[in-house]
Motif scaffolding. Structure first.
Motif, PDB file in Angstrom:
ATOM      1  N   UNK A  13      26.165 -45.044 -50.199  1.00 37.55           N
ATOM      2  CA  UNK A  13      25.162 -44.327 -49.411  1.00 37.55           C
ATOM      3  C   UNK A  13      25.469 -42.852 -49.214  1.00 37.55           C
ATOM      4  N   UNK A  14      26.653 -42.415 -49.556  1.00 38.87           N
ATOM      5  CA  UNK A  14      27.000 -41.017 -49.337  1.00 38.87           C
ATOM      6  C   UNK A  14      26.961 -40.188 -50.615  1.00 38.87           C
ATOM      7  N   UNK A  15      26.296 -40.699 -51.645  1.00 38.11           N
ATOM      8  CA  UNK A  15      26.115 -39.894 -52.850  1.00 38.11           C
ATOM      9  C   UNK A  15      25.231 -38.705 -52.488  1.00 38.11           C
ATOM     10  N   UNK A  16      25.517 -37.559 -53.098  1.00 40.54           N
ATOM     11  CA  UNK A  16      24.747 -36.352 -52.783  1.00 40.54           C
ATOM     12  C   UNK A  16      23.764 -36.072 -53.906  1.00 40.54           C
ATOM     13  N   UNK A  17      22.544 -35.751 -53.512  1.00 43.09           N
ATOM     14  CA  UNK A  17      21.431 -35.559 -54.443  1.00 43.09           C
ATOM     15  C   UNK A  17      20.727 -34.253 -54.168  1.00 43.09           C
ATOM     16  N   UNK A  18      19.986 -33.780 -55.178  1.00 45.87           N
ATOM     17  CA  UNK A  18      19.044 -32.690 -55.002  1.00 45.87           C
ATOM     18  C   UNK A  18      17.737 -33.137 -55.643  1.00 45.87           C
ATOM     19  N   UNK A  19      16.649 -32.908 -54.936  1.00 43.04           N
ATOM     20  CA  UNK A  19      15.331 -33.143 -55.519  1.00 43.04           C
ATOM     21  C   UNK A  19      14.615 -31.795 -55.541  1.00 43.04           C
ATOM     22  N   UNK A  43      18.670 -37.286 -43.432  1.00 40.97           N
ATOM     23  CA  UNK A  43      18.733 -35.880 -43.065  1.00 40.97           C
ATOM     24  C   UNK A  43      19.009 -35.065 -44.323  1.00 40.97           C
ATOM     25  N   UNK A  44      18.247 -34.000 -44.523  1.00 39.48           N
ATOM     26  CA  UNK A  44      18.546 -33.159 -45.676  1.00 39.48           C
ATOM     27  C   UNK A  44      19.596 -32.134 -45.268  1.00 39.48           C
ATOM     28  N   UNK A  45      20.472 -31.793 -46.219  1.00 45.46           N
ATOM     29  CA  UNK A  45      21.540 -30.839 -45.928  1.00 45.46           C
ATOM     30  C   UNK A  45      21.115 -29.410 -46.236  1.00 45.46           C
ATOM     31  N   UNK A  46      20.117 -29.250 -47.091  1.00 43.60           N
ATOM     32  CA  UNK A  46      19.494 -27.938 -47.286  1.00 43.60           C
ATOM     33  C   UNK A  46      18.080 -28.147 -47.782  1.00 43.60           C
ATOM     34  N   UNK A  47      17.241 -27.210 -47.442  1.00 40.23           N
ATOM     35  CA  UNK A  47      15.826 -27.240 -47.802  1.00 40.23           C
ATOM     36  C   UNK A  47      15.460 -25.802 -48.100  1.00 40.23           C
ATOM     37  N   UNK A  48      15.335 -25.473 -49.376  1.00 37.26           N
ATOM     38  CA  UNK A  48      15.155 -24.083 -49.768  1.00 37.26           C
ATOM     39  C   UNK A  48      13.892 -23.900 -50.594  1.00 37.26           C
ATOM     40  N   UNK A  49      13.077 -22.927 -50.206  1.00 36.34           N
ATOM     41  CA  UNK A  49      11.942 -22.545 -51.037  1.00 36.34           C
ATOM     42  C   UNK A  49      12.467 -21.573 -52.080  1.00 36.34           C
ATOM     43  N   UNK A  50      12.282 -21.929 -53.340  1.00 38.89           N
ATOM     44  CA  UNK A  50      12.831 -21.128 -54.428  1.00 38.89           C
ATOM     45  C   UNK A  50      11.825 -20.134 -54.978  1.00 38.89           C
ATOM     46  N   UNK A  51      10.595 -20.547 -55.149  1.00 38.37           N
ATOM     47  CA  UNK A  51       9.607 -19.692 -55.785  1.00 38.37           C
ATOM     48  C   UNK A  51       8.218 -20.176 -55.390  1.00 38.37           C
ATOM     49  N   UNK A  60      14.060 -26.803 -53.371  1.00 41.33           N
ATOM     50  CA  UNK A  60      15.187 -27.701 -53.625  1.00 41.33           C
ATOM     51  C   UNK A  60      15.579 -28.298 -52.281  1.00 41.33           C
ATOM     52  N   UNK A  61      15.765 -29.613 -52.286  1.00 39.08           N
ATOM     53  CA  UNK A  61      16.139 -30.328 -51.070  1.00 39.08           C
ATOM     54  C   UNK A  61      17.384 -31.143 -51.393  1.00 39.08           C
ATOM     55  N   UNK A  62      18.470 -30.904 -50.668  1.00 35.43           N
ATOM     56  CA  UNK A  62      19.686 -31.686 -50.883  1.00 35.43           C
ATOM     57  C   UNK A  62      19.858 -32.671 -49.742  1.00 35.43           C
ATOM     58  N   UNK A  63      20.414 -33.833 -50.080  1.00 35.57           N
ATOM     59  CA  UNK A  63      20.583 -34.897 -49.093  1.00 35.57           C
ATOM     60  C   UNK A  63      21.606 -35.906 -49.593  1.00 35.57           C
ATOM     61  N   UNK A  64      22.069 -36.768 -48.692  1.00 33.77           N
ATOM     62  CA  UNK A  64      23.002 -37.840 -49.051  1.00 33.77           C
ATOM     63  C   UNK A  64      22.291 -39.179 -48.865  1.00 33.77           C
ATOM     64  N   UNK A 146      25.709 -17.559 -48.555  1.00 36.00           N
ATOM     65  CA  UNK A 146      24.456 -18.166 -49.011  1.00 36.00           C
ATOM     66  C   UNK A 146      24.741 -18.973 -50.273  1.00 36.00           C
ATOM     67  N   UNK A 147      24.053 -20.096 -50.389  1.00 32.00           N
ATOM     68  CA  UNK A 147      24.131 -20.930 -51.593  1.00 32.00           C
ATOM     69  C   UNK A 147      22.716 -21.356 -51.936  1.00 32.00           C
ATOM     70  N   UNK A 148      22.353 -21.206 -53.184  1.00 31.02           N
ATOM     71  CA  UNK A 148      21.033 -21.628 -53.642  1.00 31.02           C
ATOM     72  C   UNK A 148      21.207 -22.533 -54.862  1.00 31.02           C
ATOM     73  N   UNK A 149      20.557 -23.669 -54.824  1.00 31.04           N
ATOM     74  CA  UNK A 149      20.571 -24.577 -55.967  1.00 31.04           C
ATOM     75  C   UNK A 149      19.313 -24.281 -56.769  1.00 31.04           C
ATOM     76  N   UNK A 150      19.516 -23.985 -58.027  1.00 29.12           N
ATOM     77  CA  UNK A 150      18.427 -23.538 -58.900  1.00 29.12           C
ATOM     78  C   UNK A 150      17.732 -24.693 -59.577  1.00 29.12           C
ATOM     79  N   UNK A 151      16.445 -24.558 -59.860  1.00 29.72           N
ATOM     80  CA  UNK A 151      15.722 -25.637 -60.532  1.00 29.72           C
ATOM     81  C   UNK A 151      16.239 -25.810 -61.961  1.00 29.72           C
TER      82      UNK A 151
END
Length: 154
Positions: A13-19, A43-51, A60-64, A146-151
């Motif tokens: 359950x603690x695998x980390x993902x990005x959608x 709970x998402x760990x980050x929620x970033x509007x990229x473009x 990009x939304x990261x979560x476990x 700052x950290x941004x996960x790119x598409x």
């Protein structure tokens, strides 16, 4: 839905993902995305509007979560009226790219592979490598600003 989990570590359950979500740029879109996670107790760990371009925003939304729950979340996102496409990746997948801005430990930043751009230290590359570089900078007393996960690259 595009799902890539090849070579992803299996860890429960603690695998980390990005959608990555391409959604219509309209009122209530972010709320609908956030409610999808909230309704499932994730709970998402980050929620970033990229473009945002031509009426569509990419986030990009990261979560476990477990792989099963991650897939359920993405299927639910795919059914939202505002969502155009989704792409799910495990965060340790080498195809997930990221950038980070770090400060406070110049020597460590340089040793971690950061490049100085206009007085700012920038790390770019596969997310696992960027995450490891950030850990080295933090261990030397620096910080990630700052950290941004790119598409995914086309």
């Amino acid at each position: 839905m595009d799902v890539v989990t090849a070579d992803a570590p299996r860890g429960g359950i603690h695998e980390r993902w990005v959608v990555f979500v391409a959604a219509e740029d309209r009122s209530g879109a972010l709320t609908a995305l956030a409610e999808t996670f909230s309704a499932r107790g994730v709970s998402f760990t980050s929620f970033t509007t990229l473009l945002v371009h031509d009426g569509v925003g990419v986030m990009s939304i990261t979560f476990a979560a477990s792989e099963r729950l991650a897939r359920v979340l993405v299927r639910t996102l795919d059914r939202l009226a505002v969502v155009r496409t989704t792409t799910l990746r495990h965060l340790r997948d080498d195809t997930v790219r990221a950038t980070a801005v770090v400060s406070g430990a110049d020597a460590a930043a340089r040793a971690a592979g950061a490049q100085q751009v206009a007085g700012t230290w920038v790390i770019a590359g596969a997310f696992p490598d960027v995450e490891d570089a950030i850990a080295r900078v933090r261990a030397a007393g620096g910080r990630a600003d700052a950290v941004t996960i790119l598409p995914p690259a086309d």
